[in-house]
Design a protein around this motif. Sequence first.
Motif, mmCIF file in Angstrom:
data_model
loop_
_atom_site.group_PDB
_atom_site.id
_atom_site.type_symbol
_atom_site.label_atom_id
_atom_site.label_comp_id
_atom_site.label_asym_id
_atom_site.label_seq_id
_atom_site.Cartn_x
_atom_site.Cartn_y
_atom_site.Cartn_z
ATOM 1 N N SER A 192 0.661 -1.062 -0.064
ATOM 2 C CA SER A 192 -0.042 -0.208 0.118
ATOM 3 C C SER A 192 0.913 1.465 0.075
ATOM 4 O O SER A 192 0.539 2.379 -0.481
ATOM 5 C CB SER A 192 -0.994 -0.041 1.340
ATOM 6 O OG SER A 192 -0.237 0.139 2.417
ATOM 7 N N VAL A 193 2.086 1.181 0.609
ATOM 8 C CA VAL A 193 2.874 2.448 0.685
ATOM 9 C C VAL A 193 3.922 2.453 -0.795
ATOM 10 O O VAL A 193 3.639 3.415 -1.405
ATOM 11 C CB VAL A 193 4.044 2.267 1.688
ATOM 12 C CG1 VAL A 193 4.968 3.291 1.735
ATOM 13 C CG2 VAL A 193 3.037 2.273 3.182
ATOM 14 N N PHE A 194 4.215 1.439 -1.303
ATOM 15 C CA PHE A 194 5.048 1.468 -2.548
ATOM 16 C C PHE A 194 4.459 1.157 -3.923
ATOM 17 O O PHE A 194 4.891 1.645 -4.566
ATOM 18 C CB PHE A 194 6.264 0.129 -2.578
ATOM 19 C CG PHE A 194 7.315 0.338 -1.273
ATOM 20 C CD1 PHE A 194 7.517 1.671 -0.879
ATOM 21 C CD2 PHE A 194 7.881 -0.630 -0.863
ATOM 22 C CE1 PHE A 194 8.498 1.971 0.239
ATOM 23 C CE2 PHE A 194 9.037 -0.407 -0.021
ATOM 24 C CZ PHE A 194 9.040 0.853 0.600
ATOM 25 N N GLY A 195 3.231 0.543 -3.575
ATOM 26 C CA GLY A 195 2.557 0.334 -4.996
ATOM 27 C C GLY A 195 3.057 -1.255 -5.315
ATOM 28 O O GLY A 195 4.113 -1.869 -4.784
ATOM 29 N N ASP A 196 2.267 -1.818 -6.348
ATOM 30 C CA ASP A 196 2.657 -3.177 -6.706
ATOM 31 C C ASP A 196 4.164 -3.187 -7.237
ATOM 32 O O ASP A 196 4.847 -4.279 -6.752
ATOM 33 C CB ASP A 196 1.653 -3.882 -7.819
ATOM 34 C CG ASP A 196 0.515 -4.260 -6.822
ATOM 35 O OD1 ASP A 196 0.496 -4.672 -5.770
ATOM 36 O OD2 ASP A 196 -0.638 -4.259 -7.572
ATOM 37 N N ALA A 197 4.450 -2.254 -8.140
ATOM 38 C CA ALA A 197 5.682 -2.362 -8.999
ATOM 39 C C ALA A 197 6.922 -2.170 -7.861
ATOM 40 O O ALA A 197 7.760 -2.781 -7.701
ATOM 41 C CB ALA A 197 6.094 -1.461 -10.086
ATOM 42 N N GLY A 198 6.435 -1.137 -6.718
ATOM 43 C CA GLY A 198 7.580 -0.967 -5.756
ATOM 44 C C GLY A 198 7.761 -2.125 -4.798
ATOM 45 O O GLY A 198 9.077 -2.341 -4.298
ATOM 46 N N PHE A 199 6.514 -2.721 -4.662
ATOM 47 C CA PHE A 199 6.911 -3.827 -3.840
ATOM 48 C C PHE A 199 7.571 -5.244 -4.289
ATOM 49 O O PHE A 199 8.425 -5.723 -3.755
ATOM 50 C CB PHE A 199 5.385 -4.267 -3.203
ATOM 51 C CG PHE A 199 5.342 -5.564 -2.330
ATOM 52 C CD1 PHE A 199 5.935 -5.525 -1.178
ATOM 53 C CD2 PHE A 199 5.037 -7.032 -2.920
ATOM 54 C CE1 PHE A 199 5.827 -6.810 -0.407
ATOM 55 C CE2 PHE A 199 4.979 -8.034 -2.114
ATOM 56 C CZ PHE A 199 5.561 -8.083 -0.760
ATOM 57 N N GLN A 200 7.331 -5.226 -5.646
ATOM 58 C CA GLN A 200 8.015 -6.259 -6.277
ATOM 59 C C GLN A 200 9.577 -5.981 -6.294
ATOM 60 O O GLN A 200 10.185 -7.114 -6.058
ATOM 61 C CB GLN A 200 7.413 -6.632 -7.759
ATOM 62 C CG GLN A 200 5.813 -6.843 -7.929
ATOM 63 C CD GLN A 200 5.820 -8.147 -6.988
ATOM 64 O OE1 GLN A 200 6.719 -9.245 -7.276
ATOM 65 N NE2 GLN A 200 4.545 -8.409 -6.443
#
Length: 66
Positions: free
Chosen positions: A40-48
Amino acid sequence: MKSAAEAEASRLRKDESLSAEQRQAALKTILAETENSIRSVFGDAGFQSYQKQPGAYWLKIITPDP
């Protein structure tokens, strides 16, 4: 998030009132909630991308393979 997840995981590992199955299920819940918070903080791409970084090792050890 890291500190809270690690503290709760540590508490669960020491809780002798839980069976191994209950403990593993609770640890998986902590992992899922933590991953969702990071996402939720980084977004999907950031989390990946974060998961691929060496600093994300702590996520893998919340629920180590038995």
